[in-house]
Design a protein around this motif. Structure first.
Motif, PDB file in Angstrom:
ATOM      1  N   ASN A   1      -0.472 -14.817   2.814  1.00  0.00           N
ATOM      2  CA  ASN A   1      -1.479 -14.075   2.068  1.00  0.00           C
ATOM      3  C   ASN A   1      -2.611 -14.937   1.535  1.00  0.00           C
ATOM      4  O   ASN A   1      -3.700 -14.440   1.275  1.00  0.00           O
ATOM      5  CB  ASN A   1      -0.817 -13.336   0.900  1.00  0.00           C
ATOM      6  CG  ASN A   1      -0.041 -12.140   1.394  1.00  0.00           C
ATOM      7  OD1 ASN A   1      -0.595 -11.268   2.041  1.00  0.00           O
ATOM      8  ND2 ASN A   1       1.246 -12.124   1.130  1.00  0.00           N
TER       9      ASN A   1
ATOM     10  N   LEU B   1      -5.736  -6.382  -2.087  1.00  0.00           N
ATOM     11  CA  LEU B   1      -5.265  -5.202  -1.361  1.00  0.00           C
ATOM     12  C   LEU B   1      -6.186  -4.032  -1.581  1.00  0.00           C
ATOM     13  O   LEU B   1      -6.414  -3.224  -0.704  1.00  0.00           O
ATOM     14  CB  LEU B   1      -3.896  -4.783  -1.914  1.00  0.00           C
ATOM     15  CG  LEU B   1      -2.718  -5.624  -1.503  1.00  0.00           C
ATOM     16  CD1 LEU B   1      -1.487  -5.036  -2.133  1.00  0.00           C
ATOM     17  CD2 LEU B   1      -2.623  -5.620  -0.004  1.00  0.00           C
TER      18      LEU B   1
ATOM     19  N   LEU C   1       5.521 -15.809   2.274  1.00  0.00           N
ATOM     20  CA  LEU C   1       4.649 -14.711   1.883  1.00  0.00           C
ATOM     21  C   LEU C   1       3.370 -15.239   1.243  1.00  0.00           C
ATOM     22  O   LEU C   1       2.277 -14.737   1.486  1.00  0.00           O
ATOM     23  CB  LEU C   1       5.393 -13.802   0.900  1.00  0.00           C
ATOM     24  CG  LEU C   1       4.961 -12.353   0.999  1.00  0.00           C
ATOM     25  CD1 LEU C   1       5.612 -11.710   2.192  1.00  0.00           C
ATOM     26  CD2 LEU C   1       5.331 -11.596  -0.253  1.00  0.00           C
ATOM     27  N   GLU C   2       3.520 -16.278   0.446  1.00  0.00           N
ATOM     28  CA  GLU C   2       2.338 -16.867  -0.196  1.00  0.00           C
ATOM     29  C   GLU C   2       1.403 -17.455   0.837  1.00  0.00           C
ATOM     30  O   GLU C   2       0.192 -17.245   0.782  1.00  0.00           O
ATOM     31  CB  GLU C   2       2.775 -17.954  -1.199  1.00  0.00           C
ATOM     32  CG  GLU C   2       3.158 -17.352  -2.529  1.00  0.00           C
ATOM     33  CD  GLU C   2       3.666 -18.397  -3.513  1.00  0.00           C
ATOM     34  OE1 GLU C   2       4.045 -17.998  -4.617  1.00  0.00           O
ATOM     35  OE2 GLU C   2       3.684 -19.600  -3.154  1.00  0.00           O
TER      36      GLU C   2
ATOM     37  N   ARG D   1       0.838  -1.206   0.000  1.00  0.00           N
ATOM     38  CA  ARG D   1       0.000   0.000   0.000  1.00  0.00           C
ATOM     39  C   ARG D   1       0.865   1.244   0.000  1.00  0.00           C
ATOM     40  O   ARG D   1       0.597   2.214  -0.686  1.00  0.00           O
ATOM     41  CB  ARG D   1      -0.888   0.025   1.237  1.00  0.00           C
ATOM     42  CG  ARG D   1      -1.979  -0.992   1.226  1.00  0.00           C
ATOM     43  CD  ARG D   1      -2.647  -0.978   2.560  1.00  0.00           C
ATOM     44  NE  ARG D   1      -3.624  -2.060   2.656  1.00  0.00           N
ATOM     45  CZ  ARG D   1      -4.184  -2.418   3.792  1.00  0.00           C
ATOM     46  NH1 ARG D   1      -3.883  -1.779   4.904  1.00  0.00           N
ATOM     47  NH2 ARG D   1      -5.060  -3.387   3.825  1.00  0.00           N
TER      48      ARG D   1
ATOM     49  N   LEU E   1      -3.566  -9.712  -3.574  1.00  0.00           N
ATOM     50  CA  LEU E   1      -3.997 -10.039  -2.214  1.00  0.00           C
ATOM     51  C   LEU E   1      -5.290  -9.347  -1.847  1.00  0.00           C
ATOM     52  O   LEU E   1      -5.531  -9.102  -0.694  1.00  0.00           O
ATOM     53  CB  LEU E   1      -2.928  -9.582  -1.227  1.00  0.00           C
ATOM     54  CG  LEU E   1      -1.496  -9.751  -1.651  1.00  0.00           C
ATOM     55  CD1 LEU E   1      -0.607  -8.874  -0.831  1.00  0.00           C
ATOM     56  CD2 LEU E   1      -1.105 -11.194  -1.518  1.00  0.00           C
TER      57      LEU E   1
ATOM     58  N   GLN F   1       9.533 -16.663  -0.261  1.00  0.00           N
ATOM     59  CA  GLN F   1       8.438 -16.785  -1.217  1.00  0.00           C
ATOM     60  C   GLN F   1       7.274 -17.617  -0.669  1.00  0.00           C
ATOM     61  O   GLN F   1       6.134 -17.172  -0.673  1.00  0.00           O
ATOM     62  CB  GLN F   1       8.968 -17.408  -2.509  1.00  0.00           C
ATOM     63  CG  GLN F   1       7.891 -17.558  -3.558  1.00  0.00           C
ATOM     64  CD  GLN F   1       8.449 -17.326  -4.953  1.00  0.00           C
ATOM     65  OE1 GLN F   1       9.562 -16.829  -5.103  1.00  0.00           O
ATOM     66  NE2 GLN F   1       7.688 -17.678  -5.951  1.00  0.00           N
TER      67      GLN F   1
ATOM     68  N   VAL G   1       6.354 -11.662  -5.937  1.00  0.00           N
ATOM     69  CA  VAL G   1       5.638 -12.725  -5.239  1.00  0.00           C
ATOM     70  C   VAL G   1       4.269 -12.273  -4.797  1.00  0.00           C
ATOM     71  O   VAL G   1       3.307 -13.025  -4.834  1.00  0.00           O
ATOM     72  CB  VAL G   1       6.435 -13.191  -4.011  1.00  0.00           C
ATOM     73  CG1 VAL G   1       5.749 -14.374  -3.374  1.00  0.00           C
ATOM     74  CG2 VAL G   1       7.844 -13.514  -4.408  1.00  0.00           C
ATOM     75  N   LEU G   2       4.206 -11.000  -4.365  1.00  0.00           N
ATOM     76  CA  LEU G   2       2.939 -10.494  -3.838  1.00  0.00           C
ATOM     77  C   LEU G   2       1.817 -10.873  -4.790  1.00  0.00           C
ATOM     78  O   LEU G   2       1.682 -10.279  -5.844  1.00  0.00           O
ATOM     79  CB  LEU G   2       2.997  -8.958  -3.734  1.00  0.00           C
ATOM     80  CG  LEU G   2       3.989  -8.373  -2.750  1.00  0.00           C
ATOM     81  CD1 LEU G   2       4.076  -6.870  -2.937  1.00  0.00           C
ATOM     82  CD2 LEU G   2       3.581  -8.714  -1.344  1.00  0.00           C
ATOM     83  N   PRO G   3       1.013 -11.870  -4.475  1.00  0.00           N
ATOM     84  CA  PRO G   3      -0.094 -12.207  -5.360  1.00  0.00           C
ATOM     85  C   PRO G   3      -1.171 -11.137  -5.204  1.00  0.00           C
ATOM     86  O   PRO G   3      -1.052 -10.282  -4.332  1.00  0.00           O
ATOM     87  CB  PRO G   3      -0.590 -13.554  -4.813  1.00  0.00           C
ATOM     88  CG  PRO G   3       0.244 -13.852  -3.606  1.00  0.00           C
ATOM     89  CD  PRO G   3       1.013 -12.652  -3.248  1.00  0.00           C
TER      90      PRO G   3
END
Lengths: 517, 346
Positions: free
Chosen positions: A506, B15, A502-503, A177, B13, A499, B9-11
């Protein structure tokens, strides 16, 4: 184009020269990282840039004009806003009024909440926040509160925004964000100063970087693209510093290991948690931490990982299930009972829970063992306590002038070592760490990890609650990932990497779940 | 070691879709309000006494109770500002007495009662200013400073009045006839109290000053960091408390029609208790004017109720103290429970 500059800044405290003539320049519309180790002078420079302190020599210029800030409020009037390392919000006030301290919109003599809400909503939404504006701030989680603080600065539409460790308590998603918020700031031609310990974040978020070492600039306004994480690290440490650190690290490990040896004999069993349901927290938690193991607990904010740690410590009530301590008896009724049975609770929230900031270093070191538990007898001998503190200063490498100085005079990393020292003093048989290296720089972080590892090797079962991926992968044997109140994955060995972590955090799915499906 | 924040990596989400803030029902909003427990306690106690002694519920009796609560209520309203910024003023009862006696003496000396009233108001604010000066410039904790002025101001009352009751006031003057009159069936002092509640609530909840007061109490370090003029707000709050004590003093003078130098003894502690019972915690940060006044009403209900239960007069002070202790403990227990069940992950 507008710029924010500091020229020839000098500042010394007592005999120490914190800044030895530093030049620093931020362009509008760029995000400029200010990096440096513990005690390199970063915090001092930030304080001077934001008016919290005045330099001994040198000047601050905004758009080429010299400006003098008597205090942070005056800096704010000139368009220099700061989001500080430690939270400075009002927990009892509602969210909306926290966004406008001293700047409430008015209609006549009254505060115009409608107008305030109208102005605040777009900013909050751009940060991905949508809180109940009438709820007291204390209802929000730590990570949300930190975003509120960023929102508060953004509302003033600053020309310069100083983000001092803005993401140390944030989750990965909050960092994302922030990334989008920084995009907006670049478009608005705001000059952003970004102070962080998380180097990958700097690589992702920043355009330029300035590195301080020992109060001097060693790298000035270099484009981030031209540097890698390892390059930045070696610039920060310098060659000599690197060598010294390794020695220090080994030495402090030895000191801690000696202490840990004594602990092993008293506590031998594992910490077990079975069928635990925490009031308003995680459910169906089963885990066992054997002596010598370091287990990580993680998840997005509100996932429940923290409630487990708090329940084990006796800080939160449980609805069902049981906790068994290494001494074989059930978990403690409250934190004090736990501490009396060898529990150490190292928290990253130094300001609120970890330390008595205005007290001297030796008083803080003595706080649990000698004062809280009264284990060193009825009479407290000040010379003896000072000597104990002095021993820790040496053995775990706390950089201090004197143990009589208040803890608040130390940098974040050294403060956190004082927290660790006061718990080491109790020779703990069970170690609970809650975000233990929040706001601590790379070098001190590695040292802290070494000490925790050494303590665990000595036989103390260790639980670490953290969202710092580097900490989880580097320090823990196993990591339990929580998602929406349930344990969703247990990662260890090869599977324990940034990796997959984090997966799992989330999505709530571990790598094994994929195989099963 | 792998990178701390994996890059792509941040799928997705989710957000961008923040969750809606939880909506609360009217009832739960009420129960979370700071004044809720004092309202429930007061109504419950009135009904309980009324059940056993129905005459307690007569309107004249209830009006009488509120009338008695006016003085402590106004003092408590002033204290709620100070206490929500972590200050306290124990001298309000002496300020109350000193303004009351001074106004009486000025009137007896032949000054126009309205002018005497104005002088008393100015005096009240000045006395508050003295407290503020002691706290602000000599850095004395307000608890200690106002303990001293509690004694000083009371001493002045005795010195000025020679220890005698001040009588022989111009009772036919409108000051007395208006202020002790009725309007729409309610005594004028009660109307004054209602108006004060409304105005002071607005000041507390909706003006920048009210925000400052609560912000200072909530996090003093952050308050000065945000550039809040802590010293100025402190002086203003002490003066406000003094001014309100003078208002109470004037209403008291018109009600009692004479000035007793002992008047108001024990009011300060009742007022502090009323503020805490009303929902302003001693650690500050939160302030409620209606709560403080209702706390005073609750205390009066207790004292009047004791009469109905034939508690000997010599025991009533003990009983009142006990009730304060119970009320404050209950409040604290309830608050802790609320906090516990609300505690979200942080």
């Amino acid at each position: 184009m507008a710029t924010f500059e500091a020229l020839g800044i000098r500042k010394s405290y007592g005999g120490t020269h914190a800044l030895k003539g530093v030049d620093f320049r931020v362009r509008s519309g760029s995000v400029h990282a200010l990096l440096g180790e513990n005690g390199a002078g970063k915090s001092t420079l930030v304080k001077i840039l934001t008016g919290a302190q005045r330099p001994d020599a040198g000047e601050v210029q905004l758009d080429g004009r010299v400006v003098h800030f008597a205090n942070t409020a005056e800096a704010g009037k000139h368009g220099v806003a700061v989001v500080s390392q430690e939270l400075s919000l009002f927990p009892d006030m509602d969210v909306l009024s926290n966004l406008y301290p001293m700047r409430e919109r008015r209609r006549g003599p009254l505060v115009d909440r409608t107008e305030m809400r109208r102005l605040a909503l777009p900013v909050l939404h751009s940060l991905g926040l949508n809180p109940d504006l009438n709820a007291p701030l204390a209802d929000l989680s730590l990570a949300e509160r930190q975003l509120i603080e960023i929102a508060r600065a953004l509302i003033t539409q600053p020309q310069v925004l100083v983000l001092d460790e803005p993401t140390s308590a944030l989750e990965a998603s909050s960092s994302a964000r922030l990334l989008s918020a920084l995009k907006v700031l670049r478009e608005r031609q705001v000059a952003v100063v970004f102070v962080s310990h998380i180097l990958q974040e700097v690589m992702d978020l920043c355009d330029e970087v300035t590195v301080l070492r020992d109060g001097e600039v060693v790298l000035a306004s270099a484009p981030v693209k031209s540097l890698g994480v390892s390059g930045i690290v070696s610039t920060m440490l310098g060659d000599r510093a690197k060598l010294r650190r390794v020695e220090e690290d080994a030495e402090s490990r030895a000191g801690v290991q000696a202490l840990a040896q004594q602990v092993t004999s008293t506590h031998a069993g594992p910490l077990t948690v079975s069928g635990l349901k925490v009031q308003g927290g995680a459910q169906d938690v089963n885990l066992e931490v054997r002596p010598g193991e370091v287990i990580g607990l993680t998840g997005l904010m509100g996932a429940g990982h923290q409630s487990v740690l708090e329940a084990v410590a006796g800080l939160r009530r449980t609805d069902a299930g049981s906790v068994t301590f290494p001494d074989g008896r059930p978990g403690p009724r409250d934190l004090r009972a736990g501490i009396a049975r060898g529990l150490a609770y190292v928290t990253g929230d130094r300001k609120r829970l970890g330390l008595m900031l205005d007290k001297s270093i030796w008083e803080n070191v003595a706080a649990v063992q000698s004062v809280g538990l009264g284990r060193t007898g009825l009479w407290l001998s000040v010379p003896a306590l000072r000597q104990r503190a002095q021993d820790y200063v040496k053995s775990i490498g706390i950089r201090v002038g004197s143990v009589d100085h208040p803890v608040s005079s130390l940098s974040g990393g050294n403060q956190q070592k004082v927290v660790l020292a006061k718990w080491l003093e109790t020779q703990p048989g069970l170690l609970l760490l809650d975000d233990p290296t929040r706001g601590v720089d790379v070098g001190a972080k590695a040292e802290m990890h070494g000490m925790v590892r050494a303590l665990a090797d000595g036989g103390a079962p260790t639980l670490v609650c953290s969202t710092d991926l580097e900490e989880l992968t580097g320090l823990c044997d196993r990591v339990l990932v929580f998602y929406a109140g349930h344990m969703c994955a247990e990662l260890s060995g090869e599977a324990l990497n940034s990796q997959t972590l984090l997966e799992a955090m989330n999505t709530g799915r571990g790598p094994s779940a994929e195989v099963a499906a | 070691m792998s990178q701390p924040h994996g890059e792509p990596v941040l799928p997705d989400l989710a957000l961008s879709s923040p969750v809606d803030p939880p909506r609360r029902s009217l009832a739960s909003r009420f129960l979370r309000a700071n004044e809720a427990s004092v309202i429930l306690a007061t109504v419950g106690l009135v009904l309980f006494i009324g059940l056993l002694h129905p005459s307690f519920l007569q309107p004249s009796q209830l009006i009488n109770i509120v009338q008695q609560a006016v003085f402590v209520g106004i003092l408590a309203a002033g204290l709620s500002f100070l206490m929500s910024m972590r200050e306290i003023d124990l001298s309000v009862e002496s300020t109350f007495a000193l303004t009351l006696v001074s106004a009486a003496l000025l009137m007896k000396a032949g000054l126009n009662p309205w002018l005497a009233a104005l002088a008393a108001l100015v005096l009240g604010a000045l006395l508050g200013g003295i407290n503020a000066a002691a706290v602000q410039y000599f850095k004395i904790p307000s608890l200690i400073a106002t303990l001293a002025t509690l004694s000083m101001f009371r001493g002045l009352v005795f010195a000025l009045s020679n220890g005698q009751q001040v009588t022989g006031l111009p009772l036919d003057h409108p000051f007395f006839s208006v202020l002790s009159g009725n309007f729409l069936g309610l005594p004028l002092p009660i109307w004054c109290l209602i108006i004060l509640i409304a105005v002071l609530s607005l000041i507390m909840g909706r003006t920048p000053y009210g925000y400052r007061v609560r912000q200072i109490g909530s996090n003093p370090a952050a308050a000065s960091f945000s550039g809040i003029p802590v010293a100025r707000v402190r002086v203003q709050s002490f003066m406000l408390a003094g001014l309100l004590a003078a208002v109470a003093g004037l209403l008291g003078l018109s009600y009692f029609t004479s000035a007793d130098p002992n008047i108001g003894g024990g009011f300060s502690l009742s007022a502090v208790a009323a503020v805490v019972i009303g929902g302003t915690p001693l650690r500050g940060g939160v302030g409620t004017v209606p709560g403080a006044v209702l706390g005073a009403v609750l205390l009066t209900v207790v004292t009047s109720g004791l009469v109905y239960f034939n508690v000997p007069a010599n025991w009533s002070q003990f009983a009142t103290g006990l009730v304060i202790l119970i009320a404050v403990s209950l409040d604290s227990v309830v608050r802790n429970r609320n906090r516990g069940s609300d505690a979200s992950e942080s």
